[in-house]
Enzyme design. Structure first.
Site, PDB file in Angstrom:
ATOM      1  N   SER A   1      66.505  30.143  83.598  1.00 55.62           N
ATOM      2  CA  SER A   1      67.196  29.544  82.279  1.00 55.62           C
ATOM      3  C   SER A   1      66.152  29.636  81.194  1.00 55.62           C
ATOM      4  O   SER A   1      66.947  30.222  80.140  1.00 55.62           O
ATOM      5  CB  SER A   1      67.768  27.897  82.737  1.00 55.62           C
ATOM      6  OG  SER A   1      68.421  28.099  83.784  1.00 55.62           O
ATOM      7  N   GLU A   2      65.274  29.267  81.164  1.00 55.59           N
ATOM      8  CA  GLU A   2      64.302  29.226  79.923  1.00 55.59           C
ATOM      9  C   GLU A   2      62.823  29.441  80.418  1.00 55.59           C
ATOM     10  O   GLU A   2      62.547  28.856  81.513  1.00 55.59           O
ATOM     11  CB  GLU A   2      64.261  28.011  79.103  1.00 55.59           C
ATOM     12  CG  GLU A   2      65.469  27.922  78.147  1.00 55.59           C
ATOM     13  CD  GLU A   2      66.578  27.397  78.521  1.00 55.59           C
ATOM     14  OE1 GLU A   2      67.730  27.379  77.876  1.00 55.59           O
ATOM     15  OE2 GLU A   2      66.476  26.478  79.604  1.00 55.59           O
ATOM     16  N   THR A   3      62.089  30.370  79.604  1.00 51.06           N
ATOM     17  CA  THR A   3      60.664  30.482  79.924  1.00 51.06           C
ATOM     18  C   THR A   3      60.086  29.791  78.755  1.00 51.06           C
ATOM     19  O   THR A   3      60.348  30.252  77.438  1.00 51.06           O
ATOM     20  CB  THR A   3      60.335  32.012  80.106  1.00 51.06           C
ATOM     21  OG1 THR A   3      61.005  32.278  81.171  1.00 51.06           O
ATOM     22  CG2 THR A   3      58.872  32.074  80.291  1.00 51.06           C
TER      23      THR A   3
END
Length: 261
Positions: free
Chosen positions: A45-47
Site C-alpha cells: 500500500s505504501e512504502t
C-alpha cells in the site's frame, strides 16, 4: 550499499491483518525517481522512506504508482520500525518531518499513538454516481478534501457492501468512506479508493481524520474505538482534542531484509 527494509502490518495485532506497509531506512536522501521504483518493486500500500535528521527523521511515503501526501499506516509502520530496532527509546517521541508538516508518534501501552490534523466533512449533496455506485440510500453524505463520507443504516450494510467502483471512479474523491454505528465498536467503516488499483484500503488512519470528528458529533464522545471492516480488518483507538485526532494502533513486523540497489 545494502539498505535495511521491513514489511510491517500496521493497525494490526497479528500478522496478515491491518494494512501492509514497507519501511526503508536510508543513510542519505535518494532521488524521487529511485524511491518511486523501490515502492513499485515492493508493491504494498505504501512504502515509507526514512532519513535521520537533526531532530527526528525526514519521512516520505510512496504508493506503487505515486508519492502520497499523507499516510497514517506508513507513519505507524515507520515509528514501529524505529522503536523495535532500538533507534528510539520507548519513552522517546518519534518526530517526522514531512511534506504535510511535522508529525509525532508516541509509544503507549495500547500501541503507537499518532497525532494527525482533523479533516471534518461538511454535509453535501450526494452525486448520482455515488448513490448508484453504492446501491443504497445513505443516511448522511459529507465531503472534504479526502472525498465522500457516507453513513448507512447498519454494520451489516457496511460489511456486505459490494460497490460498483466503475460508477464512482470519476467522482472528485481520493476515497469513499462508508460507515455506521458498530455492534462491538463505536463505529465501523470501509474505505474505497476507486482511482487506485487496490480498490479497497485495508485500514487507513487518514480516513479516520474525517470519520472521528463526524462520530464525535454524532455520539458526543471524545474517545472511541473504531474498526475498519475490510477483509484484513483493523482496530483503531481514537481521541480528539480541538483540531487534532490521536489514533492508536498496533503494528507487527512480518518480514525483514536488505535492499541492494
Amino acid at each position: 550499499m545494502a539498505i535495511p527494509i521491513a514489511l510491517i502490518d500496521a493497525f494490526a495485532s497479528a500478522p496478515f491483518e491491518g494494512n501492509q506497509a514497507a519501511v526503508c531506512l536510508l543513510e542519505e536522501k535518494k532521488p524521487e525517481e529511485w524511491m518511486r521504483k523501490v515502492a513499485a518493486e515492493l508493491n504494498v500500500s505504501e512504502t515509507a522512506f526514512l532519513v535521520k535528521a537533526e531532530e527526528g527523521y525526514h519521512l516520505r511515503w510512496f504508493t506503487p504508482t505515486a508519492e502520497a501526501e499523507l499516510s497514517s499506516e506508513a507513519t505507524l509502520a515507520a515509528a514501529h520500525f524505529l522503536y523495535e530496532r532500538g533507534l528510539l527509546q520507548p519513552q522517546a517521541t518519534a518526530r517526522f518531518h514531512t511534506r504535510s508538516g511535522p508529525l509525532l508518534a508516541r509509544k503507549r501501552e495500547s500501541g503507537i499513538q499518532l497525532d494527525f490534523p482533523a479533516e471534518p466533512a461538511r454535509q453535501a449533496e450526494a452525486p448520482e454516481e455515488l448513490i448508484q455506485g453504492l446501491g443504497l440510500i445513505p443516511r448522511f453524505v459529507g465531503h472534504n478534501r479526502l472525498g465522500y463520507l457516507v453513513e448507512v443504516d447498519s454494520e451489516t450494510t457496511v460489511r456486505d457492501l459490494k460497490p460498483d467502483l466503475s460508477l464512482i471512479r470519476g467522482l472528485p474523491a481520493l476515497m469513499v468512506m462508508v460507515t455506521s454505528r458498530g455492534r462491538d465498536y463505536d463505529f465501523v467503516s470501509r474505505v474505497f479508493v476507486p482511482a487506485n488499483s487496490m480498490k479497497e484500503d485495508s485500514v487507513t488512519g487518514t480516513a479516520h481524520c474525517a470519520l472521528a470528528p463526524y462520530w464525535q458529533r454524532r455520539l458526543r464522545k471524545d474517545e472511541m474505538l473504531a474498526y475498519q471492516a475490510s477483509s484484513r480488518g483493523g482496530q483503531l483507538r481514537l481521541s480528539l482534542d480541538q483540531q487534532r485526532v490521536r489514533m492508536t494502533g498496533d503494528a507487527v513486523t512480518v518480514m525483514t531484509g536488505w535492499f541492494h540497489g
